[in-house]
Design a protein around this motif. Structure first.
Motif, short mmCIF file in Angstrom:
data_model
loop_
_atom_site.label_atom_id
_atom_site.label_comp_id
_atom_site.label_asym_id
_atom_site.label_seq_id
_atom_site.Cartn_x
_atom_site.Cartn_y
_atom_site.Cartn_z
N GLU A 1 20.98 -0.88 -3.53
CA GLU A 1 21.50 -2.24 -3.58
C GLU A 1 20.37 -3.27 -3.56
OE1 GLU A 1 24.27 -2.68 -0.44
OE2 GLU A 1 25.70 -1.24 -1.23
N ALA A 2 19.29 -2.96 -2.84
CA ALA A 2 18.21 -3.93 -2.69
C ALA A 2 17.00 -3.51 -3.51
CB ALA A 2 17.82 -4.05 -1.21
N ARG A 3 16.33 -4.47 -4.11
CA ARG A 3 15.11 -4.23 -4.87
C ARG A 3 13.98 -3.97 -3.89
NH1 ARG A 3 11.03 -3.21 -7.24
NH2 ARG A 3 10.23 -4.22 -9.10
N SER A 4 13.17 -2.93 -4.15
CA SER A 4 12.04 -2.63 -3.29
C SER A 4 10.75 -2.76 -4.10
CB SER A 4 12.18 -1.24 -2.69
OG SER A 4 12.36 -0.28 -3.71
N ASP A 5 9.63 -2.93 -3.42
CA ASP A 5 8.38 -3.19 -4.13
C ASP A 5 7.19 -2.74 -3.30
OD1 ASP A 5 6.74 -4.10 -6.23
OD2 ASP A 5 6.43 -6.02 -5.22
N VAL A 6 7.01 -1.44 -3.20
CA VAL A 6 5.79 -0.90 -2.59
C VAL A 6 4.64 -1.09 -3.58
CG1 VAL A 6 4.66 1.29 -2.04
CG2 VAL A 6 6.85 0.73 -1.01
N PHE A 7 3.45 -1.41 -3.06
CA PHE A 7 2.32 -1.57 -3.98
C PHE A 7 1.06 -0.93 -3.41
CE2 PHE A 7 2.00 -5.30 -1.25
CZ PHE A 7 0.65 -5.55 -1.11
N ILE A 8 0.15 -0.59 -4.34
CA ILE A 8 -1.18 -0.05 -4.02
C ILE A 8 -2.19 -1.08 -4.50
CG2 ILE A 8 -2.78 1.87 -4.39
CD1 ILE A 8 -0.30 3.55 -5.22
N ARG A 9 -3.07 -1.51 -3.61
CA ARG A 9 -3.99 -2.59 -3.96
C ARG A 9 -5.06 -2.14 -4.96
NH1 ARG A 9 -6.55 -4.39 1.49
NH2 ARG A 9 -6.48 -2.11 1.79
N ASP A 10 -5.38 -3.05 -5.90
CA ASP A 10 -6.50 -2.83 -6.81
C ASP A 10 -7.83 -3.21 -6.16
OD1 ASP A 10 -4.92 -1.89 -8.90
OD2 ASP A 10 -4.62 -3.88 -9.74
N VAL B 1 -3.81 7.93 0.68
CA VAL B 1 -3.30 6.79 -0.09
C VAL B 1 -2.48 5.91 0.84
CG1 VAL B 1 -1.95 6.00 -2.07
CG2 VAL B 1 -3.23 8.16 -2.20
N THR B 2 -2.84 4.63 0.92
CA THR B 2 -2.10 3.68 1.74
C THR B 2 -1.11 2.93 0.87
OG1 THR B 2 -3.96 3.41 3.27
CG2 THR B 2 -2.28 1.68 3.26
N LEU B 3 0.16 2.96 1.26
CA LEU B 3 1.24 2.27 0.56
C LEU B 3 1.61 1.02 1.35
CD1 LEU B 3 3.40 5.43 -0.19
CD2 LEU B 3 1.83 4.28 -1.76
N ASN B 4 1.78 -0.09 0.65
CA ASN B 4 2.06 -1.38 1.27
C ASN B 4 3.48 -1.83 0.92
OD1 ASN B 4 -0.95 -2.21 2.05
ND2 ASN B 4 -0.97 -1.40 -0.03
N ASN B 5 4.23 -2.31 1.92
CA ASN B 5 5.61 -2.75 1.70
C ASN B 5 5.92 -3.94 2.61
OD1 ASN B 5 8.27 -2.55 0.64
ND2 ASN B 5 8.94 -1.39 2.43
N SER C 1 9.38 7.89 2.72
CA SER C 1 9.94 6.62 3.19
C SER C 1 8.81 5.69 3.60
CB SER C 1 10.88 6.84 4.38
OG SER C 1 12.00 7.61 4.00
N VAL C 2 8.84 4.46 3.11
CA VAL C 2 7.80 3.49 3.42
C VAL C 2 8.43 2.33 4.20
CG1 VAL C 2 5.96 2.02 2.52
CG2 VAL C 2 6.60 4.11 1.30
N PRO C 3 8.14 2.21 5.48
CA PRO C 3 8.70 1.11 6.27
C PRO C 3 8.00 -0.19 5.93
CG PRO C 3 7.15 2.35 7.58
CD PRO C 3 7.24 3.06 6.26
N LYS D 1 2.04 2.54 5.06
CA LYS D 1 2.18 3.96 5.39
C LYS D 1 1.11 4.72 4.63
CE LYS D 1 5.25 7.88 5.76
NZ LYS D 1 6.66 8.29 5.89
N ARG D 2 0.42 5.61 5.34
CA ARG D 2 -0.63 6.41 4.72
C ARG D 2 -0.08 7.81 4.42
NH1 ARG D 2 -4.97 9.00 7.47
NH2 ARG D 2 -4.51 7.69 9.28
N VAL D 3 -0.26 8.23 3.17
CA VAL D 3 0.18 9.54 2.72
C VAL D 3 -1.06 10.35 2.35
CG1 VAL D 3 1.57 10.79 1.02
CG2 VAL D 3 2.32 8.55 1.85
#
Length: 328
Positions: free
Chosen positions: A36-45, A91-95, A135-137, A141-143
């Motif tokens: 239902e909701a748009r999500s947008d995890v990003f990895i920094r350049d 890899v660090t994921l940002n949300n 799952s990225v809160p 979150k580091r994977v």
């Protein structure tokens, strides 16, 4: 605090699009209902990146990708890897990013290619592994993905985040893909331990990853912070093929000095440039760098960027070399 932007990048019907994208990348797709909701995890350049597309600034040394000896401890900088050993890609994921505010669950994929400034997607990238159902809160979150290092020890890494509402739009050019998609991170960083007066050699490839049949561009050397040129010496052996192309283009450049039939020395620490090189789409041409530390380099830490730009001065890609004195 990350700023928000209500604009949506793209509207996706999750199941069909995700299945096609993940199957193409060699990962079995899972059937998922559209959230239902748009999500947008990003990895920094780069360290200034907050997720806007296209990104600005450097794009080939993502701070959110790091190669370490340990699976549990994040190294301060990349550890020098050894072929045949097991390294761990953190890899660090940002949300959230600027295009969504939903909680995120998806798949992280990691690839490698030869150390160089360009590589076409996806034919010149090799799959390492993935983490699924991640799952990225809110926050980060580091994977961690293990990697059995293949023959050779100098590679570029690519991380891709795929979720039902957040899929990349990709073409042949890795640099364009990384610039225009905030869920792709490119990490061309090489740790270079040096010993005084002993040359350290590093292979590097140049080429063209865009759709145009040919491109003309330059290779640019910059040294932010304390320069290695002076306390040390940097040379590049273009090899017979690239050297012939350089001479055919008029042997142009600045901040360089010819020291052999195919070898050039970097003499200007602020900026050196090898100009007028022509490449065909999809090719990768081998060259070799040499870093030799003098006595004055002892105990120092240095950064050298080798960047390829096109005829318009736009960055195509590059490699960041981090030089430190080897532990005895």
């Amino acid at each position: 605090m990350i700023s928000r932007n209500p604009r949506r990048r793209r509207t996706l019907l999750a199941s069909a699009v995700l299945a096609a994208a993940t199957l193409f990348a060699g990962v079995a797709p899972a059937v998922q209902a559209a959230p239902e909701a748009r999500s947008d995890v990003f990895i920094r350049d780069n360290t200034s990146d907050v997720g806007f597309e296209p990104s600005t600034g450097s794009l080939y040394s993502s701070p959110d990708i790091r190669v370490c000896f340990s699976a549990t401890v994040l190294c301060a900088t990349d550890d020098p890897i050894v072929q045949g050993s097991t390294a761990y890609i953190h890899v660090t994921l940002n949300n959230p990013g600027p295009y969504g505010d939903g909680l995120e669950k998806g798949t992280l994929q990691v690839y490698y290619t030869k150390q160089g400034t360009v590589a076409q997607w996806s034919s010149q990238w090799n799959y390492i592994g993935s983490a699924t159902n991640v799952s990225v809160p809110y926050g980060t979150k580091r994977v961690v993905i293990p990697w059995k290092v293949p023959i050779g020890s100098h590679f570029c890494l690519l991380a891709r985040w795929l979720s039902p509402t957040d899929l990349p739009t990709e073409g042949l050019s890795t640099s364009t893909n990384a610039r225009k998609n905030n869920n792709i991170g490119w990490h061309n960083v090489n740790a270079v331990p040096f010993k005084i007066k002993i040359p350290v050699l590093r292979p590097i490839v140049f080429g063209w990853d865009g759709p145009d049949p040919t491109a003309v561009g330059d290779i640019v050397f910059t040294q932010p912070g304390r320069p290695f040129t002076g306390p040390g010496r940097i040379t590049i052996d273009l090899g017979p093929d690239l050297a012939a192309r350089w001479r055919a283009g008029g042997a142009k450049g600045e901040g360089i000095e010819r020291v052999g039939e195919t070898e050039l020395a970097i003499v200007n620490p602020q900026q050196a440039r090898i100009s007028g090189l022509t490449f065909k789409s999809g090719e990768q041409v081998d060259a070799r760098l040499s870093f030799t530390a003098g006595d004055e380099a002892a105990g120092g830490q240095y950064t050298v960027h080798v960047t390829q730009v096109d005829q318009h001065g736009e960055e195509v890609g590059g490699v960041e070399y981090r030089l430190t004195e080897a532990r005895q």
